[in-house]
Design an enzyme around this catalytic site. Structure first.
Site, PDB file in Angstrom:
ATOM      1  N   ASP A   2       2.140   0.475  -8.102  1.00 57.78           N
ATOM      2  CA  ASP A   2       3.642   0.703  -8.735  1.00 57.78           C
ATOM      3  C   ASP A   2       4.424   1.612  -8.170  1.00 57.78           C
ATOM      4  OD1 ASP A   2       2.710  -1.498 -10.596  1.00 57.78           O
ATOM      5  OD2 ASP A   2       3.056  -0.098 -12.218  1.00 57.78           O
ATOM      6  N   TYR A  29     -12.720  -1.313  12.598  1.00 51.23           N
ATOM      7  CA  TYR A  29     -13.245  -0.071  11.682  1.00 51.23           C
ATOM      8  C   TYR A  29     -14.759   0.250  12.278  1.00 51.23           C
ATOM      9  CZ  TYR A  29      -8.707  -0.244   9.519  1.00 51.23           C
ATOM     10  OH  TYR A  29      -7.745  -0.102   9.140  1.00 51.23           O
ATOM     11  N   GLU A  43      -4.761  -1.677  14.014  1.00 41.82           N
ATOM     12  CA  GLU A  43      -5.549  -0.725  12.963  1.00 41.82           C
ATOM     13  C   GLU A  43      -6.585  -0.278  13.639  1.00 41.82           C
ATOM     14  OE1 GLU A  43      -5.912  -2.220   8.880  1.00 41.82           O
ATOM     15  OE2 GLU A  43      -4.120  -3.228   8.951  1.00 41.82           O
ATOM     16  N   ASN A  67      -1.879 -10.848   8.665  1.00 40.28           N
ATOM     17  CA  ASN A  67      -2.851  -9.519   8.841  1.00 40.28           C
ATOM     18  C   ASN A  67      -4.028 -10.148   8.219  1.00 40.28           C
ATOM     19  OD1 ASN A  67      -3.435  -6.682   9.275  1.00 40.28           O
ATOM     20  ND2 ASN A  67      -4.041  -6.730   7.208  1.00 40.28           N
ATOM     21  N   GLU A  68      -5.100 -10.330   9.050  1.00 40.05           N
ATOM     22  CA  GLU A  68      -6.424 -10.426   8.693  1.00 40.05           C
ATOM     23  C   GLU A  68      -6.799 -11.704   7.790  1.00 40.05           C
ATOM     24  OE1 GLU A  68      -8.071  -6.907   6.877  1.00 40.05           O
ATOM     25  OE2 GLU A  68      -7.985  -5.934   9.054  1.00 40.05           O
ATOM     26  N   GLN A 117       1.062  -1.176  -0.010  1.00 39.20           N
ATOM     27  CA  GLN A 117      -0.034  -0.007  -0.138  1.00 39.20           C
ATOM     28  C   GLN A 117       0.905   1.235  -0.163  1.00 39.20           C
ATOM     29  OE1 GLN A 117      -2.516  -1.747   3.405  1.00 39.20           O
ATOM     30  NE2 GLN A 117      -3.995  -0.286   1.978  1.00 39.20           N
ATOM     31  N   HIS A 148       1.150  -9.065   4.744  1.00 38.30           N
ATOM     32  CA  HIS A 148      -0.038  -8.193   4.632  1.00 38.30           C
ATOM     33  C   HIS A 148      -0.579  -8.356   3.358  1.00 38.30           C
ATOM     34  CE1 HIS A 148      -2.219  -4.609   6.656  1.00 38.30           C
ATOM     35  NE2 HIS A 148      -2.643  -4.788   5.527  1.00 38.30           N
ATOM     36  N   ASN A 152      -7.734  -5.481  14.293  1.00 35.59           N
ATOM     37  CA  ASN A 152      -7.829  -4.420  13.410  1.00 35.59           C
ATOM     38  C   ASN A 152      -9.538  -3.943  13.452  1.00 35.59           C
ATOM     39  OD1 ASN A 152      -5.261  -4.704  12.686  1.00 35.59           O
ATOM     40  ND2 ASN A 152      -5.678  -5.573  10.665  1.00 35.59           N
ATOM     41  N   ARG A 171       3.934   0.456  12.942  1.00 37.89           N
ATOM     42  CA  ARG A 171       3.724  -0.805  12.528  1.00 37.89           C
ATOM     43  C   ARG A 171       3.830  -1.062  10.857  1.00 37.89           C
ATOM     44  NH1 ARG A 171      -1.812  -3.555  11.185  1.00 37.89           N
ATOM     45  NH2 ARG A 171      -0.868  -5.598  10.297  1.00 37.89           N
ATOM     46  N   HIS A 207      -1.674  -5.480 -12.827  1.00 36.15           N
ATOM     47  CA  HIS A 207      -0.976  -5.441 -14.255  1.00 36.15           C
ATOM     48  C   HIS A 207      -1.872  -6.068 -15.303  1.00 36.15           C
ATOM     49  CE1 HIS A 207       3.044  -4.454 -12.272  1.00 36.15           C
ATOM     50  NE2 HIS A 207       2.195  -3.274 -12.270  1.00 36.15           N
TER      51      HIS A 207
HETATM   52  C1  GBH Z   1      -7.637  -3.275   6.582  1.00 38.69           C
HETATM   53  O1  GBH Z   1      -8.587  -4.224   6.372  1.00 38.69           O
HETATM   54  C2  GBH Z   1      -6.458  -3.489   6.083  1.00 38.69           C
HETATM   55  O2  GBH Z   1      -5.629  -4.448   6.996  1.00 38.69           O
HETATM   56  C3  GBH Z   1      -5.685  -2.521   5.478  1.00 38.69           C
HETATM   57  O3  GBH Z   1      -4.828  -3.066   4.537  1.00 38.69           O
HETATM   58  C4  GBH Z   1      -6.728  -1.513   4.764  1.00 38.69           C
HETATM   59  O4  GBH Z   1      -6.029  -0.603   3.997  1.00 38.69           O
HETATM   60  C5  GBH Z   1      -7.712  -0.965   5.920  1.00 38.69           C
HETATM   61  O5  GBH Z   1      -8.352  -1.993   6.719  1.00 38.69           O
HETATM   62  C6  GBH Z   1      -8.761  -0.205   5.199  1.00 38.69           C
HETATM   63  O6  GBH Z   1      -9.584  -0.877   4.485  1.00 38.69           O
HETATM   64  O7  GBH Z   1     -18.594  -5.228   6.530  1.00 38.69           O
HETATM   65  O8  GBH Z   1     -19.100  -6.930   5.074  1.00 38.69           O
HETATM   66  O9  GBH Z   1     -18.801  -4.827   4.259  1.00 38.69           O
HETATM   67  C7  GBH Z   1      -9.994  -3.972   6.679  1.00 38.69           C
HETATM   68  C8  GBH Z   1     -10.813  -5.372   6.488  1.00 38.69           C
HETATM   69  C9  GBH Z   1     -12.570  -4.492   5.042  1.00 38.69           C
HETATM   70  C10 GBH Z   1     -12.881  -5.914   6.903  1.00 38.69           C
HETATM   71  C11 GBH Z   1     -14.119  -4.406   4.833  1.00 38.69           C
HETATM   72  C12 GBH Z   1     -14.438  -5.680   6.868  1.00 38.69           C
HETATM   73  C13 GBH Z   1     -16.130  -4.887   5.479  1.00 38.69           C
HETATM   74  C14 GBH Z   1     -16.776  -6.193   5.055  1.00 38.69           C
HETATM   75  N1  GBH Z   1     -12.221  -4.857   6.673  1.00 38.69           N
HETATM   76  N2  GBH Z   1     -14.707  -5.482   5.494  1.00 38.69           N
HETATM   77  S1  GBH Z   1     -18.672  -5.511   5.234  1.00 38.69           S
END
Ligand code: GBH
Length: 491
Positions: free
Chosen positions: A59, A318, A386, A173-174, A26, A129, A316, A84, A46
């Site tokens: 790239d 969100y 994260e 990772n994940e 990334q 990752h 991680n 990290r 690609h």
């Molecule tokens: C992380 O993944 C990654 O580790 C990181 O590389 C990335 O840039 C960052 O998050 C931001 O995206 O709720 O059913 O719609 C996040 C992984 C992606 C897990 C979205 C939950 C939603 C599925 N997440 N996903 S859903």
């Protein structure tokens, strides 16, 4: 700040680790420089550029391969305790195999690590990752049980070269994103779309690969290097839509399928997969006429090998979803993880939307996840590895929603610590804007803005960078704080 309103504020302990995170594909760019081999993201972008929203690729990305000194300067501006980053397997081992080590890659990571250590910033390295060497994918990747040996060989190279200075390792990772999205679907490289068979085959081999890398560290490196080694999961909060037993069970099934499947084998008392999801997959397999469950079992020996192989649970986090049990769907002739779960997901209208369609500001979601992991796995050591917010392209440096998101998340962190969660650190995603996988550069997660039009990839502090810096420095959340100017300095 006038001081009055902050007096009652709770503080983060002096030894609580504050940092930021990124990942190799990334941010690094330099996709084919100095002997780096092709990885699955190079290959996919690609050869099938239309899978990326803006037809872009990694790239060049933020060109951290050439800008690592500026990246470390940013860490100093923010006053971070830790950073990290991930190692690019195909940069270090261009063929994927440990027989050929690329000296330029060793030099690059040495430079990055040494630059951080000069300023007392703790390097936290992720081994994997998502950027598998393409050659290994051609041999099946995580569908091939030999991945466990290949990954161990790679891990040993990393420990040997960097373990004298890197004391915190994340193997993978994940797992769910790798296995479900990459093998069972088309939303991540290698876009195999090989049904739930692919998803669960990957799950088992990934866990064995992780366990090999952990045991290698534990037996052969920890005695002299003395660090920690663990793994990180994507943990979203899944609340039941209603109080009904059916909805509660559906939410539990989603938790088990999304992270339990990958973390129970490591963190549960008994080892092995969580029972409800394993039973569901087995029932679905039978209904569809298969002679056995598509979830490959562990032997007793494998179960024991995987259990207990992490010094911490990396989260991680969100966002959140509300989960319901839906009407039983018609049998799907393509077995998928979604079909196995057979649940409904909902997002309340009043949750603030971000620049990513899946990411909403959901109340207390980080607190709820931390409590769930704490209770589910008998109070392991936790790190938030994260946590972050996506802006769409219109948002520039005045990222007020990100400020709001981080303050709320860190309030959750304090609540979780008060409730007894053994949480040692928090890493914001991300240090800088970067290549957001299938969304390309159409979403920005950085505390620093990256100018992709500029060949130098200039980085500029957003408002959230000043706010995070203030929290890290003062160890409390000051809601009255506003940056005086947008000029960032090193304190
Ligand atoms: C992380 O993944 C990654 O580790 C990181 O590389 C990335 O840039 C960052 O998050 C931001 O995206 O709720 O059913 O719609 C996040 C992984 C992606 C897990 C979205 C939950 C939603 C599925 N997440 N996903 S859903």
């Amino acid at each position: 700040s006038h001081g009055l309103s902050v007096k009652h504020q709770r503080s983060f302990a002096a030894d609580f680790v504050f940092g930021c995170a990124t990942a190799s594909y990334q941010v690094e760019g330099a996709w084919n420089e100095d002997g780096k081999g092709e990885n699955i993201w190079d290959h996919m972008t690609h050869n099938k550029p239309t899978v990326i929203k803006d037809l872009s690729n990694g790239d060049v990305a933020a060109d951290s391969y050439h800008n690592y000194k500026r990246d470390v300067e940013i860490m100093r501006e923010l006053g971070l305790d830790a950073y990290r980053f991930s190692l690019s397997w195909s940069r270090i081992l261009p063929t994927g195999f440990a027989s050929e080590i690329n000296p330029a890659a060793i030099e690059y990571y040495n430079n990055l690590i040494n630059e951080m250590l000069k300023y007392d910033i703790k390097p936290m390295a992720t081994l994997y990752h998502w950027d598998l060497p393409q050659k290994l994918q051609e041999l099946g990747g995580f569908a091939n049980p030999l991945i466990a040996e290949w990954f161990e060989d790679y891990a040993r190279v990393a420990y040997e070269h960097f373990g004298d200075r890197v004391k915190f390792w994340i193997t993978i990772n994940e797992p769910k994103e790798i296995c479900h999205q990459g093998y069972g679907s088309t939303t991540m490289a290698p876009i195999l779309n090989s049904t739930a068979f692919g998803t669960y085959l990957c799950a088992k081999h990934l866990l064995l690969a992780h366990a090999n890398a952990y045991h290698a560290y534990n037996n052969d490196f920890r005695p002299t290097q003395g660090g920690e080694c663990g793994i990180t999961f994507a943990v979203s909060w899944y609340d039941a839509l209603t109080d009904s037993d059916e909805d509660k069970f559906a939410a539990e099934l989603k938790k088990q399928g999304d992270y339990g499947l990958y973390s129970d084998p490591i963190f549960s008392e008994e080892g092995g997969y969580p029972t409800d999801i394993a039973k569901r997959i087995s029932e679905k397999s039978a209904q569809q006429g298969f002679s056995k469950s598509r979830l490959p079992e562990f032997t007793e020996e494998e179960k024991a090998w995987v259990r207990g192989t992490s010094d911490f649970y990396g989260v991680n986090h969100y966002t959140a979803k509300l989960i319901s049990a839906t009407e039983h769907k018609e049998l799907n002739d393509v077995p998928s993880y979604e079909d196995d779960l057979d649940i409904g997901t909902f997002v309340p209208e009043d949750w603030q939307k971000s620049g990513a369609d899946w990411l909403m500001m959901a109340p207390k979601s980080l607190y709820n996840c931390l409590m769930d992991v704490h209770e589910r796995y008998n109070a392991p050591v936790l790190y938030v590895t994260e946590n972050g917010w996506a802006d769409s392209l219109e948002v520039g440096l005045s990222d007020d929603l990100r400020v709001e998101y981080y303050r709320a998340a860190l309030e959750d962190v304090l609540d979780a610590i008060d409730a007894g969660v053994n949480l040692k650190g928090y890493l914001a995603w991300s240090l800088i804007d970067n290549f957001e996988w299938m969304s390309g550069y159409s979403q920005r997660f950085g505390l620093y803005y990256v100018d992709y039009e500029d060949p130098a990839r200039t980085r500029t502090a957003k408002k959230s960078a000043f706010v995070y810096k203030h929290i890290v420095k003062n160890r409390y959340i000051d809601y009255d704080y506003e940056p005086e100017s947008m000029t960032m300095t090193i304190d």
